[in-house]
Each structure stands twice: as C-alpha cells, then as structure tokens.
Scaffold this active site. Structure first.
Site, PDB file in Angstrom:
ATOM      1  CD  GLU A  18      -2.275   5.329   4.503  1.00 27.83           C
ATOM      2  OE1 GLU A  18      -2.057   5.502   5.707  1.00 27.83           O
ATOM      3  OE2 GLU A  18      -2.566   6.255   3.730  1.00 27.83           O
ATOM      4  CB  SER A  47      -0.884  -0.007   1.254  1.00 29.84           C
ATOM      5  OG  SER A  47      -1.395   1.271   1.501  1.00 29.84           O
ATOM      6  CE1 TYR A  72      -4.036  -1.794   5.617  1.00 29.64           C
ATOM      7  CE2 TYR A  72      -3.038   0.302   4.964  1.00 29.64           C
ATOM      8  CZ  TYR A  72      -3.599  -0.910   4.632  1.00 29.64           C
ATOM      9  OH  TYR A  72      -3.745  -1.259   3.302  1.00 29.64           O
TER      10      TYR A  72
HETATM   11  P1  NDP Z   1     -11.493  -4.521   1.816  1.00 27.49           P
HETATM   12  O1  NDP Z   1     -11.446  -4.006   3.192  1.00 27.49           O
HETATM   13  O2  NDP Z   1     -12.635  -4.164   0.927  1.00 27.49           O
HETATM   14  O3  NDP Z   1     -11.407  -6.121   1.848  1.00 27.49           O
HETATM   15  C1  NDP Z   1     -10.608  -6.793   2.781  1.00 27.49           C
HETATM   16  C2  NDP Z   1     -10.814  -8.274   2.635  1.00 27.49           C
HETATM   17  O4  NDP Z   1     -10.030  -8.957   3.630  1.00 27.49           O
HETATM   18  C3  NDP Z   1     -12.266  -8.721   2.869  1.00 27.49           C
HETATM   19  O5  NDP Z   1     -12.569  -9.783   1.983  1.00 27.49           O
HETATM   20  C4  NDP Z   1     -12.226  -9.220   4.298  1.00 27.49           C
HETATM   21  O6  NDP Z   1     -13.228 -10.175   4.603  1.00 27.49           O
HETATM   22  C5  NDP Z   1     -10.857  -9.878   4.311  1.00 27.49           C
HETATM   23  N1  NDP Z   1     -10.355 -10.110   5.661  1.00 27.49           N
HETATM   24  C6  NDP Z   1     -10.256  -9.221   6.673  1.00 27.49           C
HETATM   25  N2  NDP Z   1      -9.778  -9.809   7.781  1.00 27.49           N
HETATM   26  C7  NDP Z   1      -9.577 -11.118   7.457  1.00 27.49           C
HETATM   27  C8  NDP Z   1      -9.138 -12.237   8.190  1.00 27.49           C
HETATM   28  N3  NDP Z   1      -8.796 -12.157   9.475  1.00 27.49           N
HETATM   29  N4  NDP Z   1      -9.065 -13.445   7.558  1.00 27.49           N
HETATM   30  C9  NDP Z   1      -9.435 -13.551   6.251  1.00 27.49           C
HETATM   31  N5  NDP Z   1      -9.868 -12.518   5.503  1.00 27.49           N
HETATM   32  C10 NDP Z   1      -9.943 -11.318   6.112  1.00 27.49           C
HETATM   33  O7  NDP Z   1     -10.107  -4.099   1.113  1.00 27.49           O
HETATM   34  P2  NDP Z   1      -9.810  -3.722  -0.418  1.00 27.49           P
HETATM   35  O8  NDP Z   1     -10.458  -4.694  -1.293  1.00 27.49           O
HETATM   36  O9  NDP Z   1     -10.029  -2.277  -0.605  1.00 27.49           O
HETATM   37  O10 NDP Z   1      -8.228  -3.930  -0.455  1.00 27.49           O
HETATM   38  C11 NDP Z   1      -7.651  -5.200  -0.747  1.00 27.49           C
HETATM   39  C12 NDP Z   1      -6.240  -5.242  -0.186  1.00 27.49           C
HETATM   40  O11 NDP Z   1      -5.440  -4.220  -0.783  1.00 27.49           O
HETATM   41  C13 NDP Z   1      -6.140  -5.034   1.320  1.00 27.49           C
HETATM   42  O12 NDP Z   1      -5.048  -5.817   1.767  1.00 27.49           O
HETATM   43  C14 NDP Z   1      -5.788  -3.562   1.454  1.00 27.49           C
HETATM   44  O13 NDP Z   1      -5.107  -3.337   2.646  1.00 27.49           O
HETATM   45  C15 NDP Z   1      -4.904  -3.379   0.242  1.00 27.49           C
HETATM   46  N6  NDP Z   1      -4.863  -2.053  -0.355  1.00 27.49           N
HETATM   47  C16 NDP Z   1      -6.043  -1.422  -0.694  1.00 27.49           C
HETATM   48  C17 NDP Z   1      -6.035  -0.220  -1.326  1.00 27.49           C
HETATM   49  C18 NDP Z   1      -7.289   0.489  -1.696  1.00 27.49           C
HETATM   50  O14 NDP Z   1      -7.227   1.698  -1.973  1.00 27.49           O
HETATM   51  N7  NDP Z   1      -8.429  -0.198  -1.759  1.00 27.49           N
HETATM   52  C19 NDP Z   1      -4.732   0.443  -1.660  1.00 27.49           C
HETATM   53  C20 NDP Z   1      -3.576  -0.333  -1.286  1.00 27.49           C
HETATM   54  C21 NDP Z   1      -3.645  -1.528  -0.665  1.00 27.49           C
HETATM   55  P3  NDP Z   1     -14.711  -9.701   5.091  1.00 27.49           P
HETATM   56  O15 NDP Z   1     -15.450  -9.327   3.830  1.00 27.49           O
HETATM   57  O16 NDP Z   1     -15.213 -10.920   5.760  1.00 27.49           O
HETATM   58  O17 NDP Z   1     -14.515  -8.539   6.005  1.00 27.49           O
HETATM   59  P1  GDR Z   2      -6.872   5.715   3.511  1.00 24.52           P
HETATM   60  O1  GDR Z   2      -8.405   5.837   3.056  1.00 24.52           O
HETATM   61  O2  GDR Z   2      -6.692   5.989   4.942  1.00 24.52           O
HETATM   62  O3  GDR Z   2      -6.078   6.541   2.545  1.00 24.52           O
HETATM   63  O4  GDR Z   2      -6.607   4.158   3.293  1.00 24.52           O
HETATM   64  P2  GDR Z   2      -9.640   6.605   3.702  1.00 24.52           P
HETATM   65  O5  GDR Z   2     -10.612   6.743   2.603  1.00 24.52           O
HETATM   66  O6  GDR Z   2     -10.076   5.953   4.956  1.00 24.52           O
HETATM   67  O7  GDR Z   2      -9.027   8.031   4.093  1.00 24.52           O
HETATM   68  C1  GDR Z   2      -8.498   8.915   3.108  1.00 24.52           C
HETATM   69  C2  GDR Z   2      -8.261  10.274   3.729  1.00 24.52           C
HETATM   70  O8  GDR Z   2      -9.527  10.865   4.038  1.00 24.52           O
HETATM   71  C3  GDR Z   2      -9.458  11.455   5.319  1.00 24.52           C
HETATM   72  N1  GDR Z   2     -10.807  11.560   5.886  1.00 24.52           N
HETATM   73  C4  GDR Z   2     -11.600  10.538   6.243  1.00 24.52           C
HETATM   74  N2  GDR Z   2     -11.427   9.189   6.140  1.00 24.52           N
HETATM   75  C5  GDR Z   2     -12.446   8.393   6.555  1.00 24.52           C
HETATM   76  N3  GDR Z   2     -12.304   7.049   6.429  1.00 24.52           N
HETATM   77  N4  GDR Z   2     -13.598   8.890   7.107  1.00 24.52           N
HETATM   78  C6  GDR Z   2     -13.804  10.237   7.234  1.00 24.52           C
HETATM   79  O9  GDR Z   2     -14.839  10.666   7.730  1.00 24.52           O
HETATM   80  C7  GDR Z   2     -12.765  11.095   6.770  1.00 24.52           C
HETATM   81  N5  GDR Z   2     -12.638  12.451   6.714  1.00 24.52           N
HETATM   82  C8  GDR Z   2     -11.455  12.708   6.182  1.00 24.52           C
HETATM   83  C9  GDR Z   2      -8.536  10.531   6.093  1.00 24.52           C
HETATM   84  O10 GDR Z   2      -8.047  11.172   7.257  1.00 24.52           O
HETATM   85  C10 GDR Z   2      -7.477  10.233   5.041  1.00 24.52           C
HETATM   86  O11 GDR Z   2      -6.509  11.223   5.043  1.00 24.52           O
HETATM   87  C11 GDR Z   2      -7.085   3.502   2.134  1.00 24.52           C
HETATM   88  C12 GDR Z   2      -7.366   2.032   2.518  1.00 24.52           C
HETATM   89  O12 GDR Z   2      -8.004   1.402   1.444  1.00 24.52           O
HETATM   90  C13 GDR Z   2      -6.067   1.311   2.818  1.00 24.52           C
HETATM   91  O13 GDR Z   2      -6.332  -0.080   2.992  1.00 24.52           O
HETATM   92  C14 GDR Z   2      -5.114   1.502   1.629  1.00 24.52           C
HETATM   93  O14 GDR Z   2      -3.889   0.855   1.896  1.00 24.52           O
HETATM   94  C15 GDR Z   2      -4.897   2.984   1.370  1.00 24.52           C
HETATM   95  O15 GDR Z   2      -6.149   3.580   1.090  1.00 24.52           O
HETATM   96  C16 GDR Z   2      -3.973   3.219   0.175  1.00 24.52           C
END
Ligand code: NDP
Ligand code: GDR
Length: 343
Positions: free
Chosen positions: A132, A130, A153
C-alpha cells in the site's frame, strides 16, 4: 532454543508465523489485546496451558499504543527475533480512524523500536511493511519504486518503514522491512475483499443470503498465500545483513475476476448476486498493485508456492464448510443471525 516475540499474533499472519516458528523449535511469545470476547481463535490450536512442560507459546497482554510496558516485556523475554505484525491493518477503516491508525500502525512501530534500543537487547527486527505504500506508483513495483501512499494506513506504514530504516542506520539495529503485497488465506479477516467474497458466495450457495455488497470491482491486486509469505519474513531475519525486500507473486487480478472465479466454482453467476455499494469505495483508491520480487528470489531464494486458482479453491472450500456449519446451527435454531459485513 531461539525465542521470538510476535506482535499481532492473533491476526492472520501472526497465526501462520507462530505455527512456522513453533515447528522450527522456537519458544514463541505473543502480544495480545484484552477484549471482552476471545480474540485468539486463530492460535487456539497452537496453545498449551503454560503449566504443561511442553508449552512453548506464551501470550502477554499489551497494546501498541502504550510504550513503557513494551520495554518491560522485551526486557523480561529477551527475544532473539521480533516480528512486528500488529497494526490497525484495514485501509478503508483508516479513513474512518486516521488518528488511531497513525498512532498504532505508525507510532506503535517507533514504540517497539525504542523499547529495543532502551533495553539494549540484541534482537533482530522484522517490520510488516506494505505494498500500500506504493499507492499510486505505476506497476510493477519493486524496492526502488518511490512511495505514493493513498490512505492514512499507507501513510502510517511509510512512517514505520522509514523509522525502522533509521534505527538500522543510527543504532546498527538488525531491522528488515518486508514489503509484502496482499496475501490471503482461509484465516483472512472477513472484511478484506477476498474473504468477504468467499464468505458471501458460499453463504449464498447454501441459501443463507442472496446478495453480496462490494465496492470497487476494478481494483487490481497481486494476491498470494499468507502461509508462503510468513516464510519470507523468517528468511529475512536469517540473512547476514539486514535489508528490505518486496514479497509478491508477480501476477495481478481484479476484484471482479476474483469474484467471478469464486462464484463460478460454486456454479453461480456473480452478476446475479453482487451489488455495488458506494460505502465500500475509498476516498482515494489504489488502482493496481503488481510486485516485482526478483530481489527476494535472488537473495532469499524465496518464491511463492500457491498460485491464484489454488488460493481461490482453498478459501472457497474452507468457507463452504463454515457456511455448512452455520446453516446447521441456524436450521436447528441454535443461532439467529449471520455476522454483519462491515468492510
Ligand atoms: P490482521 O488485521 O489480521 O492482524 C492485525 C493484528 O494486530 C491482530 O493480532 C490485532 O489484534 C493486532 N493489533 C491491532 N491493533 C493493535 C494494538 N493497538 N495493539 C496490539 N495489537 C494490535 O493483519 P494481517 O495478519 O493480515 O497483517 C499483519 C501485518 O502485516 C499488519 O501490520 C498489516 O498491516 C501488514 N500487512 C498485511 C498484508 C496482508 O495482505 N495481509 C500485506 C502487507 C502488510 P486483534 O486480533 O486483537 O485485533
Ligand atoms: P487492501 O485490501 O486495501 O489492498 O489492504 P482489501 O481486501 O480491503 O481491498 C482490496 C481491494 O478491493 C477493493 N474492494 C473492497 N475492499 C473491501 N475491503 N471490501 C469491499 O467490499 C470491497 N469492494 C472492493 C478495495 O477498494 C481495494 O481496492 C490489504 C490489507 O491487508 C493491508 O493491511 C495490506 O497492507 C494490503 O492489503 C497490502
């Protein structure tokens, strides 16, 4: 027929990736958690009963916090490709649940890698790293930018990144880190800020609520479309050599700008509806992310197709439809409340 195993298949990315791989003719196996309510909404449209001879999607119960069973599963499935997307993925929540996040997001990756090593299967491995991890590092961020994680995280993802690299070097495992910047879609979890805004604004438009409570509006992110980003995951595993790649759009926008645009699309003024609630602030914030994906463009021939305005349009119209369905149910007395916003 190639076989893929996806952890996190019920999440945003897992659902798009499963769709992509099924479309390419793969047999797809996914890890799902047992929960008291169904958690497969995002993949229900892909599922065929396993008695159906056409079925190519199989789901297996399991949890990343348990190692032995992962070994059994991999032995049984013997996949060609493993996409490790499962994680506690919410940054704000990782401050509330640091130990759990470290266990699932960090050690969960080690458990899977160990399962590959112990079974001796020859699968290629994708690690969902990520942006992050860059945290406080100044933009633009690329593969060589030193990590400065700002949350439990991010620290767990840094561990997972390095352990995947270590298994690549130590055991010659084909392991790739995709360092993905934020990517969104109508299937984005409702507590991430983009979806929280499109859900909130569309509900406000239909009179279902009046206020949307957010945290830091000044944070800037490089937001792309999840459908484009799962293609990059697949491309990484088709290379001759395992490597790490940044995936990003190369544009950054503030949360304020995202909100302003969504409300404006709905002919609303965000300033009249958005309020700041400090409970959504993070103890340490990542102020600005802006990715440089030139390596992926060069080596994978990958580039994003959906731009910022198109992404906003897509998410807003999908959520407007959802809000219309909610309003119909509420008006008819079939539903009594909206989901709480907790992230
Ligand atoms: P989501 O939060 O939408 O999905 C997370 C998935 O992980 C779900 O299927 C969840 O299952 C599963 N999970 C959580 N805990 C466990 C556990 N203990 N055992 C097995 N499965 C588990 O994430 P995204 O699809 O957005 O992201 C996918 C991956 O990419 C994640 O690793 C995230 O950290 C990473 N990532 C995401 C980015 C983004 O912008 N979306 C950017 C960079 C990295 P359940 O549905 O049951 O909760
Ligand atoms: P992020 O996504 O932390 O970048 O992680 P998120 O959308 O939660 O936050 C983005 C930015 O928005 C600001 N923010 C808020 N965020 C949330 N969730 N709720 C609020 O009300 C709010 N108001 C402002 C946050 O402070 C932050 O700066 C996501 C996840 O998908 C991670 O798993 C992944 O790795 C990174 O993106 C890349």
């Amino acid at each position: 027929m190639k076989k893929a195993f996806i952890t996190g298949i019920t999440g945003q990315d897992g659902s798009y990736l499963a769709e992509l791989l099924l479309g390419k003719g793969y047999e797809v196996h996914g890890l799902i958690r047992r929960s008291s309510t169904f958690n497969t909404d995002r993949i229900d449209h892909l599922y065929k009963d396993f008695h159906d001879p056409q079925a190519r999607l199989y789901l297996h119960y399991g949890d990343l916090s348990v190692s032995g069973q992962m070994t059994d599963l991999l032995y049984e499935i013997n996949p060609d490709e493993i996409y490790h997307l499962g994680a506690q993925s919410h940054v704000r929540v990782s401050f509330d649940m640091p130990e759990y996040t470290g266990d699932v997001t960090g050690l969960g990756t080690l458990r899977l890698l160990e399962a590959i090593r112990r079974t001796g299967i020859k699968a290629r491995f994708y690690q969902a790293s990520s942006s992050e991890m860059f945290g406080a590092a100044p933009p633009p961020q690329c593969e060589d930018t030193p990590f400065q994680p700002q949350s439990p995280y991010a620290a767990a993802k840094v561990y997972a990144y390095y352990i995947a690299r270590n298994y690549r070097q130590a055991y010659n495992l084909f392991a790739c880190n995709g360092i993905l910047f934020n990517h969104e879609s109508p299937r984005r979890g409702e507590t991430f800020v983009t979806r929280k805004i499109t859900r909130g604004a569309t509900q406000i438009k239909l009179g279902l609520r009046d206020k949307l409570y957010l945290g830091n509006l000044e944070a800037k992110r490089d937001w792309g479309f999840a459908g484009d980003y799962v293609e990059a995951m697949w491309m990484m595993l088709q290379q001759d050599k395992a490597d790490d790649f940044v995936i990003a759009t190369g544009e950054t926008h503030s949360v304020r700008e995202f909100a302003e645009k969504v409300f404006a699309l709905l002919d609303l003024d965000y300033q009249k509806h958005v309020e700041i609630d400090p409970r959504y602030f993070r103890p340490t914030e990542v102020d600005i992310l802006l990715g440089d994906a030139s390596k992926a463009r060069r080596s994978l021939n990958w580039e994003p197709k959906v731009g910022f305005d198109e992404l906003i349009g897509m998410m807003t119209s999908a959520d407007l439809e959802l809000a219309q369905r909610e309003k119909t149910l509420l008006d008819a007395g079939y539903a009594c409340n909206l989901n709480p916003h907790l992230g």
